[in-house]
Design an enzyme around this catalytic site. Structure first.
Site, PDB file in Angstrom:
ATOM      1  N   SER A 156      41.963  44.555  52.211  1.00 45.59           N
ATOM      2  CA  SER A 156      40.728  44.655  51.441  1.00 45.59           C
ATOM      3  C   SER A 156      40.768  43.636  50.323  1.00 45.59           C
ATOM      4  CB  SER A 156      40.591  46.057  50.846  1.00 45.59           C
ATOM      5  OG  SER A 156      41.523  46.197  49.790  1.00 45.59           O
ATOM      6  N   LYS A 157      39.729  43.653  49.529  1.00 43.99           N
ATOM      7  CA  LYS A 157      39.633  42.698  48.415  1.00 43.99           C
ATOM      8  C   LYS A 157      40.836  42.793  47.481  1.00 43.99           C
ATOM      9  CE  LYS A 157      34.778  41.801  48.299  1.00 43.99           C
ATOM     10  NZ  LYS A 157      33.762  42.817  48.489  1.00 43.99           N
ATOM     11  N   ARG A 158      41.411  43.973  47.395  1.00 42.36           N
ATOM     12  CA  ARG A 158      42.582  44.146  46.536  1.00 42.36           C
ATOM     13  C   ARG A 158      43.711  43.199  46.908  1.00 42.36           C
ATOM     14  NH1 ARG A 158      45.462  47.994  47.435  1.00 42.36           N
ATOM     15  NH2 ARG A 158      44.350  48.838  49.232  1.00 42.36           N
TER      16      ARG A 158
END
Ligand code: GLU
Length: 472
Positions: A242-244
């Protein structure tokens, strides 16, 4: 003739999972001398943006995954979808449903309250002997697909193996909304059919769509393609990517200084293997790639491995090409890239040491800027013992031939005459000329710079050290 497609929805970047899907679809077509299509699934007018379309096209171009046909845009195919809907209505494989969203919500609530799975109850589905209510005046209907009620829909997934779904599990899917807009699954079906797709290679987030799509294809009398659903990619930490996890967009890898061939090689091994081979060219990949060696389990991202591959490809990349990749990075930092030293010469000397293009730019930058080495490095290396030998080196510099071997000879001669070891002079030279303690061979570094620049940087450093010593 094998025909594959990559069919992204332009609602964001080309992310790393999408890039892998694209790579696998592309490589499968290449391997079998087939055709690879690019299709932009932009029917979601709210979420699709022209910027995202550009990001996808830009990402594909950066990776070098050329399509043979397309890009096709679903928004340009609306007439075709409407025609197929009319055809299905006429054939009885689709029907008008006049239920309002409120009625549907109400139905779902009732079903939930009764502990049942919420689903359309087929109230507008024509059946032999069933009398439908008259269409409510002035209400625009949706169009639903008449899904088979009996039996199973099954396919042999080329990654996941046989998958069977009971038709009883499937609703009568809405294929056109009340405003006439065709829905997502329906457009995919018509496109895969019209475009003669033989192998649908896509993320396994679409597995649930596949039985619905197969049923519609069969209702249309279309040949059903083969499906290969790729497992998801997990981040370094084992969580869903994910963006994390930092780099989400493929172009972010470009920004971070990765070479496209490193990213491609990395992606190729993300869920696919060819024995223990880790490093191979794109061409080699196309010769090897098959669907049998795709792992059904999730693949885990490994940034260290990507970095390792990137360093490998940096070493092998042509110097002139690397210089042209580093140049805009320096310019973006406001560095005025001069002709002396030539960026190519710097890159040639440094490319073995850099992990990525930005590091290479860091290394090159010091040759073009007004350098101010850190005070602590000056204090550490421009010691009382080092200053005399540095002085001699400076004094003798004007006479030395300006090439690495001669400069190396001069460095050796100076340290020998002062009874010192090499680093005693090499370290001050490194620090004064590059601001860094680590450089390639110091004679080569000296030779990169013009003689006048070397003299100026060394003399300024020496004078500053002397005056600091005098005042202390
Ligand atoms: N448009 C879909 C997506 O972006 C892919 C659809 C497909 O490959 O069938 O996830």
């Amino acid at each position: 003739m094998i025909r594959t497609r990559f069919a992204p929805s332009p609602t964001g970047f080309l992310h790393i999972g999408g890039a892998r899907t694209a790579l696998f679809s592309w490589a499968y077509a290449r391997r079998h001398a087939g055709r690879f299509l690019l299709r932009i699934e932009d029917t979601d007018l709210v979420r699709s943006t022209p910027e995202a379309v550009q990001a996808i096209l830009g990402g594909m171009q950066w990776l070098g995954l050329e399509h043979d046909e397309g890009p096709f845009y679903q928004t340009q195919r609306m007439d075709r979808y409407r025609a197929v809907i009319e055809q299905m209505l006429a054939a009885g494989s689709a029907y008008h449903c006049y239920m309002t969203p409120e009625e549907l919500d109400h139905l779902r609530e009732e079903q939930r309250a009764a502990g049942a799975k919420p689903r359309y109850d087929g109230r507008w589905r024509p059946e032999p002997g069933k009398t439908l209510p008259p269409p409510p005046a002035g209400r625009a209907p949706v169009v639903r697909f008449r899904n088979p009620t009996a039996g199973v829909v099954a396919w042999d997934d080329l990654v996941k193996g046989r998958i069977e779904i009971a038709n009883a599990e499937l609703d009568d899917l809405v294929i056109a909304r009340a405003d006439g807009a065709p829905t997502y699954n329906f457009c995919v079906v018509v496109d895969d059919w019209d475009m003669g797709i033989t192998h649908v290679i896509r993320g396994d987030d679409h597995v649930n769509n596949t039985p619905r799509q197969i049923n519609i294809l069969q209702a249309l009398g279309a040949e059903v393609p083969l499906y290969a659903h790729l497992s998801m990619i997990l981040g370094d930490d084992g969580q869903k990517l994910s963006k994390r996890h930092g780099a989400v967009s493929v172009m972010q890898y470009d920004e971070q200084g990765y070479l496209p061939e490193a990213v491609l090689n990395y992606l190729a091994r993300l869920g696919w293997s060819h024995g223990d081979d880790e490093i191979f060219s794109l061409q080699q990949f196309c010769e090897w790639f098959d669907l049998d060696h795709i792992t059904a389990s999730a693949a885990q991202f490994n940034t260290d491995k990507l970095n390792w591959l990137n360093a490998h490809y940096l070493k092998r990349a042509g110097t002139a090409r690397l210089a042209e990749l580093v140049r805009p990075r320096l310019q973006a930092r406001g560095v005025n890239v001069g002709t002396i030293p030539s960026l190519t010469a710097i890159v040639d000397l440094y490319k073995e040491r850099a992990g990525n293009l930005n590091e290479l730019a860091d290394m090159a930058e010091v040759f073009y800027i007004d350098l101010h080495p850190k005070a602590e490095l000056l204090a550490k290396h421009l010691t009382a013992e080092a200053l005399p030998v540095l002085g001699e080196f400076i004094d003798r510099l004007p006479e030395v031939a300006w090439e690495a071997a001669a400069i190396g000879g001069l460095i050796k001669d100076c340290v020998t005459r002062h009874g010192l070891k090499m680093p005693r002079l090499a370290m001050p030279l490194r620090v004064l000329l590059t601001g860094l303690e680590q450089t390639p061979s110091v004679d080569a570094v000296v030779a990169l710079l013009p003689r006048a620049t070397v003299l100026r940087r060394l003399a300024a450093g020496r004078d500053a050290a002397l005056s600091a010593a005098g005042t202390s």
